[in-house]
Design an enzyme around this catalytic site. Structure first.
Site, PDB file in Angstrom:
ATOM      1  CG  HIS A  71      -0.452  -0.171   2.569  1.00 16.92           C
ATOM      2  ND1 HIS A  71       0.200   1.154   3.389  1.00 16.92           N
ATOM      3  CD2 HIS A  71      -0.093  -1.053   3.391  1.00 16.92           C
ATOM      4  CE1 HIS A  71       0.442   0.494   4.315  1.00 16.92           C
ATOM      5  NE2 HIS A  71       0.255  -0.543   4.482  1.00 16.92           N
ATOM      6  CG  ASP A  96      -2.071   4.482   3.212  1.00 15.00           C
ATOM      7  OD1 ASP A  96      -1.930   3.277   2.631  1.00 15.00           O
ATOM      8  OD2 ASP A  96      -2.926   4.424   4.222  1.00 15.00           O
ATOM      9  CG  ASP A 156       2.879  -0.558   7.932  1.00 15.32           C
ATOM     10  OD1 ASP A 156       2.563  -0.885   6.528  1.00 15.32           O
ATOM     11  OD2 ASP A 156       1.998  -0.650   8.768  1.00 15.32           O
ATOM     12  CD  GLU A 216      -3.054  -1.411   5.546  1.00 18.11           C
ATOM     13  OE1 GLU A 216      -3.300  -2.690   6.184  1.00 18.11           O
ATOM     14  OE2 GLU A 216      -2.298  -0.506   5.830  1.00 18.11           O
ATOM     15  CD  GLU A 217      -1.143   1.553   7.864  1.00 17.30           C
ATOM     16  OE1 GLU A 217      -1.942   1.219   8.801  1.00 17.30           O
ATOM     17  OE2 GLU A 217      -0.065   1.217   7.652  1.00 17.30           O
ATOM     18  CG  ASP A 223       1.215  -4.299   5.043  1.00 16.93           C
ATOM     19  OD1 ASP A 223       1.805  -3.630   5.540  1.00 16.93           O
ATOM     20  OD2 ASP A 223       0.025  -4.270   4.982  1.00 16.93           O
ATOM     21  CG  HIS A 265       0.912   2.191  12.670  1.00 17.14           C
ATOM     22  ND1 HIS A 265      -0.261   1.287  12.866  1.00 17.14           N
ATOM     23  CD2 HIS A 265       1.240   1.940  11.460  1.00 17.14           C
ATOM     24  CE1 HIS A 265      -0.580   0.620  11.729  1.00 17.14           C
ATOM     25  NE2 HIS A 265       0.472   1.058  10.816  1.00 17.14           N
TER      26      HIS A 265
END
Length: 521
Positions: A78, A80, A117, A147-148, A171, A491
């Site tokens: 992904h 983002d 990520d 995705e997040e 991922d 994150h």
């Protein structure tokens, strides 16, 4: 001229693209610039590409000479990232270029998340697409958006643009693991109406006398019962640990206090007439549905601290002394402005109906997988409870790797809601990725791993959502796995990526593509 950080790292071709990606702000919801970057890359390398209706990008690369008959492989990541910065940095993540820094074996970003990520998946895929000397089958490189924040790109993907039936998702965050399944899920909201009145609770009366016509005074005291210090955790990866859910315990305490004087014969209908004269005021706990709540606050009106409180608090502490050693159940009386600011108590019938609902709710692990030892198949978590003037809302995260089991659990919540008079809303549903006993792609990747490492990879499924769930449900016959290099604290502003693990994962991915599948697989 200052040397680029990618010039000092191996594999250089991967970190070159990773550094370019980090120079483009690409937090969730801010992916237009990186989408344009991917399209320019495709044009610069004379590769066919397409953008679908929601912004996903697919780049096509033909098979190299001699590999035309090999099955097409989809490489997927992904575009983002979770874009966060330290509170005092003053950084605007919608415009900020990430400042990469290497410390030993780890790569991070100064004062921000790194976006490994899933930027490392994008970088590896671009390096493969740019290569002139790699032997590989036809490749469809799929870059999904947002995705997040809900896997929106995967959810809305136009699958007719893909022709491959073998997909490698890059991922994951544990080197040496091959992921082969994940849970699907949904958010379920229950909304229970409650009626309120300023009620006289200075006299004892049975439930049959608890009507809306009882005398209205302001003689009751207000008590706040707090469940705090629970261990908590992620409602997917830690749901099997048996940890306390503070919201569930608060509801259990309410029920227990109402019925503290009941006889031991729970089948005696007359025992329910002896509920204590206390009234529900509010319950609040948790912040997000995918986290096991660590605290909850129950507020009630009563003439005194209800009988049975100490016994109930001790029972709960003893029950969870191993999983939640720091848990505490306390009570205090509210006075002055704190008490005056509370809403009116609920009626007796609303109080009992809410308590009964809480005691009926399923929570935690509901079933274990029959295919993968130790894997939770189906679970739910009451993550958030909020109280408003005329209703109480309960927010659940429901998960299952078996779609029919997920639907059945949602149906159970719907039936309980109907019995209690609550409304139900279901949203954010995403499909599971069910384990395939027959997976030529998995078997191929296991063989390659053994040859390269002289060790066995860990075959694993997770009780959380992955984009593979959408792909597997939408593309008939899709065979997919998920891999990735070692990453930590994703994150967060402490996110860091192992440089050596990235190199090993890159070499492994190249070998997987270079090695033809066995005939007939």
């Amino acid at each position: 001229m200052e040397m680029s950080i990618s010039d000092r790292l191996e594999p250089g071709e991967v970190f070159k693209y990773f550094e370019e990606i980090c120079a483009i702000p690409h937090g969730s919801g801010n992916t237009e610039a990186i989408r344009q970057y991917l399209c320019r890359f495709a044009s610069d390398h004379e590769l066919d590409h397409v953008t679908d209706g929601v912004g996903n990008v697919i780049i096509y690369k033909p098979a190299t000479q001699g590999r035309e008959e090999s099955p097409t492989v989809i490489l997927q990541g992904h575009m983002d990232m979770v874009a966060v910065c330290t509170p005092d940095s003053g950084i605007d993540m919608t415009t900020h270029k990430l400042e990469l820094q290497a410390d030993g074996d780890y790569l991070s970003a100064r004062d921000t998340s790194l976006g490994g990520d899933d930027g490392i998946a994008v970088a590896m895929t671009l390096a493969i697409l740019a290569s002139d000397d790699l032997s590989h089958p036809a490749i469809e490189a799929l870059f999904t958006m947002d995705e997040e924040t809900g896997m929106d790109g995967a959810r809305e993907l136009d699958v007719t643009l893909l022709h491959g039936r073998r997909l490698i998702n890059i991922d994951s965050e544990e080197e040496g693991y091959i992921y082969v399944g994940c849970a699907g899920g949904a958010r379920v909201y229950l909304d229970l109406p409650i009626e309120r009145e300023q009620v006289d609770i200075t006299k004892r009366s049975g439930i049959n006398q608890m009507t809306d016509q009882i005398n209205i005074t302001q003689n009751g005291r207000i008590y706040q019962i707090e469940v705090s210090g629970c261990t908590g955790g992620h409602s997917g990866s830690e749901i099997d640990k048996g940890r306390a859910n503070a919201n569930i315990l608060a509801g259990r305490i309410l029920y227990g206090l109402l019925h503290a004087d009941m006889t031991n014969d729970t089948n005696n209908a007359r025992a329910r007439d002896s509920v204590q004269d206390l009234r529900f005021i509010s319950l609040r706990g948790g912040h997000v549905d995918n986290a096991i709540p660590v605290s909850a606050v129950l507020t009630i009106a009563a003439t005194e601290i209800p009988s049975g409180f100490e016994r109930i608090a001790k029972e709960i502490a003893d029950e969870f002394k191993t999983t939640d050693p720091e848990m505490n159940v306390s009570v205090r009386e509210l006075t002055g402005e704190e008490a005056d600011g509370q809403p009116k108590p609920a009626t007796a019938r609303s109080t009992v109906r809410l308590a009964d609902l809480f005691m009926s709710l399923p929570n935690g692990v509901q079933a274990m997988s029959a295919d993968i030892a130790g894997l939770v198949e189906t679970s739910l978590n009451l993550g958030v409870v909020q109280t408003f003037d005329g209703h109480v809302t309960l927010q659940f995260s429901v998960r299952s790797s078996v779609e029919s089991a997920k639907r059945s659990l949602i149906d159970k919540l719907t039936a309980l809601a109907a019995l209690s008079g609550a409304a139900v809303e279901v949203n954010g549903s995403y499909p599971g990725w069910q384990y395939r006993p027959d997976s030529p792609l998995r078997d191929h990747m296991v063989r390659i791993y053994r040859e390269m490492r002289d060790a066995e990879p860990v075959i694993k499924a997770i009780h959380a959502g992955l984009e593979c769930g959408f792909f597997a449900s939408a593309i008939e016959g899709l065979d997919c796995v998920s891999i990735g290099p070692e990453m930590h604290d994703v994150h967060t502003t402490k996110e860091h990526l192992s440089i050596s693990s990235t190199a090993r994962t890159w070499e492994y991915l190249l070998r997987v593509l270079e090695t033809p599948f066995p005939a007939g697989s």
